[in-house]
Write a protein that holds these residues in place. Sequence first.
Motif, PDB file in Angstrom:
ATOM      1  N   MET A   1       0.836  -1.199   0.000  1.00  9.84           N
ATOM      2  CA  MET A   1       0.000   0.000   0.000  1.00  9.84           C
ATOM      3  C   MET A   1       0.872   1.250   0.000  1.00  9.84           C
ATOM      4  SD  MET A   1      -2.682   1.155   2.932  1.00  9.84           S
ATOM      5  CE  MET A   1      -3.371  -0.489   2.950  1.00  9.84           C
ATOM      6  N   LYS A   2       0.648   2.137  -0.928  1.00  7.63           N
ATOM      7  CA  LYS A   2       1.446   3.353  -1.006  1.00  7.63           C
ATOM      8  C   LYS A   2       0.892   4.408  -0.061  1.00  7.63           C
ATOM      9  CE  LYS A   2       3.201   6.802  -4.245  1.00  7.63           C
ATOM     10  NZ  LYS A   2       3.200   7.269  -5.640  1.00  7.63           N
ATOM     11  N   GLU A   3       1.762   4.971   0.748  1.00  7.17           N
ATOM     12  CA  GLU A   3       1.348   5.992   1.709  1.00  7.17           C
ATOM     13  C   GLU A   3       1.205   7.348   1.028  1.00  7.17           C
ATOM     14  OE1 GLU A   3       2.714   7.820   6.041  1.00  7.17           O
ATOM     15  OE2 GLU A   3       3.993   6.420   4.946  1.00  7.17           O
ATOM     16  N   THR A   4       0.105   8.029   1.312  1.00 10.00           N
ATOM     17  CA  THR A   4      -0.097   9.384   0.798  1.00 10.00           C
ATOM     18  C   THR A   4       0.887  10.325   1.486  1.00 10.00           C
ATOM     19  OG1 THR A   4      -2.429   8.929   0.459  1.00 10.00           O
ATOM     20  CG2 THR A   4      -1.770  11.243   0.510  1.00 10.00           C
ATOM     21  N   GLU A   5       1.495  11.221   0.726  1.00 11.68           N
ATOM     22  CA  GLU A   5       2.439  12.169   1.314  1.00 11.68           C
ATOM     23  C   GLU A   5       1.691  13.402   1.821  1.00 11.68           C
ATOM     24  OE1 GLU A   5       5.583  13.116  -1.321  1.00 11.68           O
ATOM     25  OE2 GLU A   5       6.300  11.051  -1.514  1.00 11.68           O
ATOM     26  N   TYR A   6       2.044  13.842   3.005  1.00 16.42           N
ATOM     27  CA  TYR A   6       1.391  14.992   3.615  1.00 16.42           C
ATOM     28  C   TYR A   6       2.416  16.091   3.880  1.00 16.42           C
ATOM     29  CZ  TYR A   6      -2.625  11.969   4.386  1.00 16.42           C
ATOM     30  OH  TYR A   6      -3.695  11.143   4.205  1.00 16.42           O
ATOM     31  N   ASP A   7       1.984  17.333   3.700  1.00 16.02           N
ATOM     32  CA  ASP A   7       2.829  18.486   3.964  1.00 16.02           C
ATOM     33  C   ASP A   7       2.358  19.121   5.272  1.00 16.02           C
ATOM     34  OD1 ASP A   7       4.583  20.577   3.823  1.00 16.02           O
ATOM     35  OD2 ASP A   7       3.401  21.740   2.381  1.00 16.02           O
ATOM     36  N   PHE A   8       2.763  18.503   6.403  1.00 15.62           N
ATOM     37  CA  PHE A   8       2.320  19.008   7.698  1.00 15.62           C
ATOM     38  C   PHE A   8       2.951  20.354   7.997  1.00 15.62           C
ATOM     39  CE2 PHE A   8       2.134  14.291   8.327  1.00 15.62           C
ATOM     40  CZ  PHE A   8       0.757  14.214   8.354  1.00 15.62           C
ATOM     41  N   PRO A   9       2.265  21.271   8.740  1.00 14.22           N
ATOM     42  CA  PRO A   9       0.955  21.061   9.357  1.00 14.22           C
ATOM     43  C   PRO A   9      -0.221  21.341   8.424  1.00 14.22           C
ATOM     44  CG  PRO A   9       1.762  23.201   9.975  1.00 14.22           C
ATOM     45  CD  PRO A   9       2.853  22.559   9.139  1.00 14.22           C
ATOM     46  N   SER A  10       0.056  21.654   7.164  1.00 13.96           N
ATOM     47  CA  SER A  10      -1.038  21.896   6.221  1.00 13.96           C
ATOM     48  C   SER A  10      -1.832  20.621   5.994  1.00 13.96           C
ATOM     49  CB  SER A  10      -0.468  22.388   4.883  1.00 13.96           C
ATOM     50  OG  SER A  10      -1.474  22.502   3.925  1.00 13.96           O
ATOM     51  N   GLU A  52      -9.554   4.676  17.383  1.00 15.01           N
ATOM     52  CA  GLU A  52      -8.403   5.387  16.827  1.00 15.01           C
ATOM     53  C   GLU A  52      -7.107   4.645  17.110  1.00 15.01           C
ATOM     54  OE1 GLU A  52      -6.201   9.610  17.728  1.00 15.01           O
ATOM     55  OE2 GLU A  52      -8.348   9.678  17.232  1.00 15.01           O
ATOM     56  N   GLU A  53      -6.950   4.171  18.333  1.00 12.32           N
ATOM     57  CA  GLU A  53      -5.721   3.460  18.686  1.00 12.32           C
ATOM     58  C   GLU A  53      -5.602   2.154  17.908  1.00 12.32           C
ATOM     59  OE1 GLU A  53      -3.178   4.635  20.446  1.00 12.32           O
ATOM     60  OE2 GLU A  53      -4.404   6.457  20.357  1.00 12.32           O
ATOM     61  N   SER A  57      -2.548   1.262  15.311  1.00  8.96           N
ATOM     62  CA  SER A  57      -1.819   0.008  15.488  1.00  8.96           C
ATOM     63  C   SER A  57      -1.906  -0.865  14.245  1.00  8.96           C
ATOM     64  CB  SER A  57      -2.376  -0.749  16.703  1.00  8.96           C
ATOM     65  OG  SER A  57      -1.761  -2.005  16.848  1.00  8.96           O
ATOM     66  N   PHE A  58      -3.082  -0.912  13.657  1.00  5.66           N
ATOM     67  CA  PHE A  58      -3.300  -1.701  12.442  1.00  5.66           C
ATOM     68  C   PHE A  58      -2.408  -1.200  11.306  1.00  5.66           C
ATOM     69  CE2 PHE A  58      -5.425  -2.294   8.356  1.00  5.66           C
ATOM     70  CZ  PHE A  58      -5.738  -3.649   8.371  1.00  5.66           C
ATOM     71  N   MET A  59      -2.355   0.104  11.130  1.00  9.00           N
ATOM     72  CA  MET A  59      -1.560   0.678  10.054  1.00  9.00           C
ATOM     73  C   MET A  59      -0.060   0.493  10.304  1.00  9.00           C
ATOM     74  SD  MET A  59      -3.758   1.591   7.898  1.00  9.00           S
ATOM     75  CE  MET A  59      -2.688   2.443   6.744  1.00  9.00           C
ATOM     76  N   LYS A  60       0.329   0.509  11.568  1.00 14.48           N
ATOM     77  CA  LYS A  60       1.737   0.292  11.890  1.00 14.48           C
ATOM     78  C   LYS A  60       2.164  -1.103  11.449  1.00 14.48           C
ATOM     79  CE  LYS A  60       5.122   0.811  15.612  1.00 14.48           C
ATOM     80  NZ  LYS A  60       5.337   1.190  17.038  1.00 14.48           N
ATOM     81  N   LYS A  61       1.265  -2.080  11.636  1.00 12.25           N
ATOM     82  CA  LYS A  61       1.563  -3.444  11.191  1.00 12.25           C
ATOM     83  C   LYS A  61       1.650  -3.525   9.674  1.00 12.25           C
ATOM     84  CE  LYS A  61      -0.597  -5.649  15.197  1.00 12.25           C
ATOM     85  NZ  LYS A  61      -1.717  -6.518  15.676  1.00 12.25           N
ATOM     86  N   GLU A  62       0.982  -2.566   9.007  1.00 16.20           N
ATOM     87  CA  GLU A  62       1.045  -2.500   7.546  1.00 16.20           C
ATOM     88  C   GLU A  62       2.285  -1.736   7.077  1.00 16.20           C
ATOM     89  OE1 GLU A  62      -1.403  -3.641   5.176  1.00 16.20           O
ATOM     90  OE2 GLU A  62      -2.038  -4.815   6.912  1.00 16.20           O
ATOM     91  N   GLY A  63       3.079  -1.261   8.029  1.00 17.60           N
ATOM     92  CA  GLY A  63       4.307  -0.551   7.682  1.00 17.60           C
ATOM     93  C   GLY A  63       4.135   0.950   7.534  1.00 17.60           C
ATOM     94  N   ILE A  64       3.034   1.494   8.045  1.00 15.95           N
ATOM     95  CA  ILE A  64       2.766   2.930   7.920  1.00 15.95           C
ATOM     96  C   ILE A  64       2.677   3.553   9.313  1.00 15.95           C
ATOM     97  CG2 ILE A  64       1.116   4.672   7.106  1.00 15.95           C
ATOM     98  CD1 ILE A  64       0.319   2.744   4.894  1.00 15.95           C
ATOM     99  N   ASP A  65       3.584   4.470   9.602  1.00 14.66           N
ATOM    100  CA  ASP A  65       3.624   5.171  10.891  1.00 14.66           C
ATOM    101  C   ASP A  65       2.746   6.416  10.816  1.00 14.66           C
ATOM    102  OD1 ASP A  65       4.193   6.468  13.235  1.00 14.66           O
ATOM    103  OD2 ASP A  65       6.375   6.464  12.984  1.00 14.66           O
ATOM    104  N   LEU A  66       1.721   6.466  11.644  1.00 12.81           N
ATOM    105  CA  LEU A  66       0.765   7.582  11.601  1.00 12.81           C
ATOM    106  C   LEU A  66       0.974   8.572  12.746  1.00 12.81           C
ATOM    107  CD1 LEU A  66      -2.576   5.783  10.617  1.00 12.81           C
ATOM    108  CD2 LEU A  66      -0.910   6.929   9.139  1.00 12.81           C
ATOM    109  N   THR A  67       2.154   8.594  13.323  1.00 12.80           N
ATOM    110  CA  THR A  67       2.400   9.496  14.459  1.00 12.80           C
ATOM    111  C   THR A  67       2.109  10.947  14.100  1.00 12.80           C
ATOM    112  OG1 THR A  67       4.131   8.021  15.299  1.00 12.80           O
ATOM    113  CG2 THR A  67       4.105  10.283  16.138  1.00 12.80           C
TER     114      THR A  67
END
Length: 320
Positions: A1-10, A52-53, A57-67
């Motif tokens: 799964m490709k992670e969407t790129e975000y320009d935080f904090p926007s 939410e938690e 956690s689910f996404m972390k197992k998929e290799g995506i860090d949502l911190t």
Amino acid sequence: MKETEYDFPSTVRHVYDIDVFEILDQLRTKLSSNIEALPSHLRDLKFIDDDEEFFVSFMKKEGIDLTENKKYRNYIIPSSNNLYHHYLGWKILSMDAYKIEPLLSYQSVLFLGNDYAPKDNFLGLLEYSTYTFVKGRNYFNEFMRLEKMVDWLERNRVFLLNKAYNNDDPIEADEMNSRDESKVRTVLMNPDFASILVEKLKQYFPEVQHTNLYNLIIKDQFKSKLSFSGNRNQLTELFKRFHYNGKITVRTYDVLATWISANFEVLGENNTIEQLNQDTILAILKNSEKEAPKGKRILEDMAEYIVPKQRRQAKENLTK
């Protein structure tokens, strides 16, 4: 799964995107405004935090860090994610009810498919997964939300189903003799009937094969043989009954026998796989004495059993 790129904090999102953190925030705000109407065990709203938690956690197992996404409250979940229908449901429950139908139109165009429904079956995902989710969490009895979903489903069912079934190249039954055989389905049926058939047949096949069953009947695509939980006589008699009731069109019994033996197998005793012999299937199609007997025939609500003598008197759309 490709992670969407975000320009935080926007944060950039469309009003009809399925943004998990935005949806959970809106849900929390909505439920807080009428907390006394909630069941007592839900009034602390802890289930939203738990949701939410679990997602993080689910996404972390998929290799995506949502911190960072969690911090800035922005993550648009792809429709290929198996939690997509879950958050589509929360979106429907938390948004302006009058915008539910535009939301569904928007999402149906973008739907990528996941383990719950293939790409061309957004209708199935909505009707059998998301609708059930919304109905079970309609804490304020906002039945209009369910009505909006069903209204959209019924209005779009024919269009989307025909698009999936015909692959943007609709073919009428009476065209079969004039079209290039490579472009014509072996077994042709009305798309609405095909959709119902898929749902009815699911009980006879392992759940892991339901997507392939959909692909075969709706999209005319073969992935692997489907394991029928029954015997060859039942399966063959079913398609024979569909034929003489005019529910399917196919050139000859030989062609139908080839199609059945190529696409199906049966689960024998102890779940052993038994391959279908084309000559055996053809014999069942041509000899009424070899058909599944009364009490063993399946899905008689979809096509009635007609005694052989009356079949011969009826108009048939199969050349014998």
